[in-house]
Design an enzyme around this catalytic site. Structure first.
Site, mmCIF file in Angstrom:
data_model
loop_
_atom_site.group_PDB
_atom_site.id
_atom_site.type_symbol
_atom_site.label_atom_id
_atom_site.label_comp_id
_atom_site.label_asym_id
_atom_site.label_seq_id
_atom_site.Cartn_x
_atom_site.Cartn_y
_atom_site.Cartn_z
ATOM 1 N N ASP A 128 2.197 -2.801 3.743
ATOM 2 C CA ASP A 128 1.348 -3.638 2.895
ATOM 3 C C ASP A 128 1.688 -5.086 3.208
ATOM 4 O O ASP A 128 2.455 -5.358 4.148
ATOM 5 C CB ASP A 128 1.549 -3.309 1.411
ATOM 6 N N HIS A 153 -4.444 -6.340 2.464
ATOM 7 C CA HIS A 153 -3.097 -5.791 2.291
ATOM 8 C C HIS A 153 -2.286 -5.812 3.580
ATOM 9 O O HIS A 153 -1.593 -4.847 3.927
ATOM 10 C CB HIS A 153 -3.170 -4.364 1.716
ATOM 11 N N GLU A 193 -9.617 -3.726 -1.991
ATOM 12 C CA GLU A 193 -9.336 -5.089 -2.460
ATOM 13 C C GLU A 193 -9.471 -6.151 -1.368
ATOM 14 O O GLU A 193 -8.645 -7.059 -1.236
ATOM 15 C CB GLU A 193 -7.949 -5.129 -3.103
#
Length: 596
Positions: free
Chosen positions: A253, A307, A371
């Protein structure tokens, strides 16, 4: 038929063992248990009680499901006799000694024996003697050792006594995975009788069992905080105990890149928290093999295009890395997002994908996709110039979806140079009803839903015939309910999701009966506020609730399962899993008095 014998070599003769056993006994038991109206009641032993029943034996017969987790999803016949067994005389027999499945059964058999032996109390020798046990494992296809979304994990288990006094258990399954589940169930039927100081097994058993859902998963994030190889293995051990079959490894991440890849070693060198917090090639292969023996597939996730961050410092492929104020560019610090307009980005991705395929040999791959920050891309001049000048696009959401599709299409092409498998993506703007059919073909993509179980996106996906996996955060995010780690108050997905919430999260109700497109579900532990020290009790026994929900498809709520859950939690602890406690032990020993 070939057989494997697992035994401990003891030089102490039986007479000496018996003498030690007798010496260890006190004046007799104080408590006994009696089945009354489906509950095991604790009673004091009085003079004249010639055959007091232990708690374990009472549970075995008072509720035929009580020792089993998950409870069988099929026929269940359990007799009312237990047999004292000799733990040093247990044989596992299987056909075709040279097959891959037979070798896996050998390892699964060793694990079975370890679980039997851990029942013996420390410092107190068990009563010697007992019946020999022969476990026959019959696999229809011994060449089938790959767990896919279509694998038949069913099994049958029959236990009885032969004329020579031995206990015979026969497990029949189409493949190794079903057979392994049968061994797991058999292991749960072995108990320790603390009144007689014996290891016993239930006789006269007939079970036909299979899972309701083929995808039964646990996600573990090892990027926000590093999780040790031992911690990962404990997680897989506990998954096997509850017949969960998919370990979703969220490896990287924006906070760290802890996996050492042969083609790009600089990523972990720059991106790991330290050289002690890195997964090597040998670590990954060890974990994948360890999981397979336990009936668990490992699905790697390389999340992109958002990410990403740590580890990419020597490239020019990442935008907005650690940008401030971070709230303007991502959902948590540090920010970081790939730049789809950089041609060399896809060469780096190809190297990463090639290594992942080599290490994991996956038959499913997770490409993340959650996201994505349009504000990050929109604030990057090289991206907006490319969109406007080279593609004649605008800065509208529609055109940013086109940009995202540029990334996703090229990333998939690079991955499929090495393996073509189903691809999982998180729900996002790209998976919304407006865009998904244009950019994500349903024959290639499976969508993992992380929003709420009542979100309209579920109906949209099912109406468009997309296969889905449920990870709705209102029931299956296990990091919820703690203090916020950025800002004040509780974290974003509070409140805490207890095992009862997990248990009642029914895919049939969420999908409104359209379960043919629901592959299963997955609990997720994001580790912003968890590491090795808290790992086990964040996951267990809550994930056990998911195991029964997905295997058994229970038509009853958590109330029916509560007493069995307490027994399963006790079993976790016996086997070295530091599962969270749910009630005072008094409740386990006094059946029924703690229910609300």
């Amino acid at each position: 038929m070939m057989f494997y014998r697992f035994h401990h070599v003891f030089v102490i003769i039986q007479l000496y063992l018996f003498a030690v056993y007798c010496q260890a006994q006190d004046d007799g038991p104080v408590w006994r248990w009696e089945c009354q109206a489906g509950q095991c009641k604790k009673l004091k032993v009085v003079e004249g009680d010639k055959n007091p029943i232990s708690r374990a034996v009472c549970h075995a017969f008072c509720d035929k499901n009580s020792l089993l987790w998950p409870k069988p999803n099929g026929k269940l016949e359990i007799g009312d006799i237990v047999m004292h067994i000799n733990v040093n005389s247990v044989d596992i027999l299987t056909d075709n000694n040279d097959s891959n499945a037979s070798k896996l059964i050998k390892d699964a058999g060793k694990r079975f024996l370890q679980h039997v032996n851990v029942l013996q109390p420390k410092g107190t020798p068990i009563k010697p003697g007992g019946h020999s046990v022969m476990v026959y494992v019959k696999i229809k296809d011994s060449s089938d050792t790959e767990l896919t979304l279509e694998t038949d994990e069913s099994y049958t288990l029959n236990v009885g006594q032969s004329n020579d006094g031995r206990l015979n258990a026969t497990i029949t399954a189409p493949n190794f995975y079903g057979a392994r589940h049968g061994l797991e169930t058999l292991g749960q039927l072995v108990i320790y009788d603390d009144i007689r100081n014996e290891i016993q097994v239930i006789r006269d058993v007939n079970i036909t069992d299979k899972p309701a859902y083929n995808y039964r998963g646990v996600l573990l994030d090892t990027a926000r905080n590093y999780i040790s190889v031992d911690g990962i293995k404990r997680t897989i051990d506990a998954m096997a105990m509850t017949k969960l079959n998919t370990f979703h490894w969220h490896i990287t991440d924006s906070q760290s890149f802890p996996i050492k890849l042969p083609s790009r070693p600089e990523f972990s060198k720059l991106g790991a928290f330290s050289n002690r917090k890195v997964y090597t090639v040998d670590d990954v292969k060890d974990i994948v093999n360890y999981a397979k023996i336990r009936g668990v597939r490992v699905i790697p996730e390389f999340d992109a295009p958002a990410h990403v961050g740590e580890g990419w410092q020597n490239t020019d492929f990442v935008e907005c890395f650690n940008a401030q104020p971070w709230q303007s560019f991502c959902v948590e610090p540090p920010c970081g997002q790939l730049n789809p307009t950089k041609p060399k980005l896809y060469d780096a991705l190809e190297d990463i994908y090639r290594d992942i395929v080599e290490l994991f040999q996956p038959n499913i791959f997770h490409m993340g996709g959650d996201e994505v920050s349009l504000s990050c891309w929109n604030s990057t001049e090289s991206i907006t110039d490319w969109m406007i000048k080279e593609r004649d696009w605008t800065r509208s959401t529609d055109d940013f979806m086109k940009l995202w599709n540029v990334f996703q299409t090229q990333a998939l092409e690079r991955f499929e140079k090495y393996k073509k498998v189903p691809i999982i993506m998180w729900t996002s703007t790209l998976t919304s009803a407006k865009y998904i059919e244009q950019y994500l073909p349903k024959d290639k993509y499976i969508i993992q839903v992380w929003t709420t179980g009542s979100d309209q996106v579920i109906d949209d996906l099912l109406s468009k015939k997309y296969r889905i996996i449920l990870s709705n955060y209102d029931a299956l995010y296990l990091d919820c309910g703690f203090e916020a780690w950025v800002g004040s108050g509780t974290n974003w997905c509070a409140p805490y999701k207890g095992w009862k919430t997990v248990y009642n999260n029914d895919p049939r109700k969420i999908s409104q009966g359209r379960v043919d497109l629901v592959l299963g579900a997955e609990a997720a532990l994001w580790t912003e506020q968890a590491d090795d020290s808290s790992l086990d009790n964040r996951l267990w026994p809550r994930c056990a609730a998911l195991g029964e929900r997905l295997w058994s498809d229970p038509q009853t709520g958590w109330q029916e399962a509560e007493q069995r859950m307490l027994i399963q939690r006790e079993r976790f602890v016996e086997r070295g899993i530091y599962a969270d406690t749910l009630q005072p032990q008094w409740c386990l020993e006094n059946n029924g008095y703690c229910y609300g």
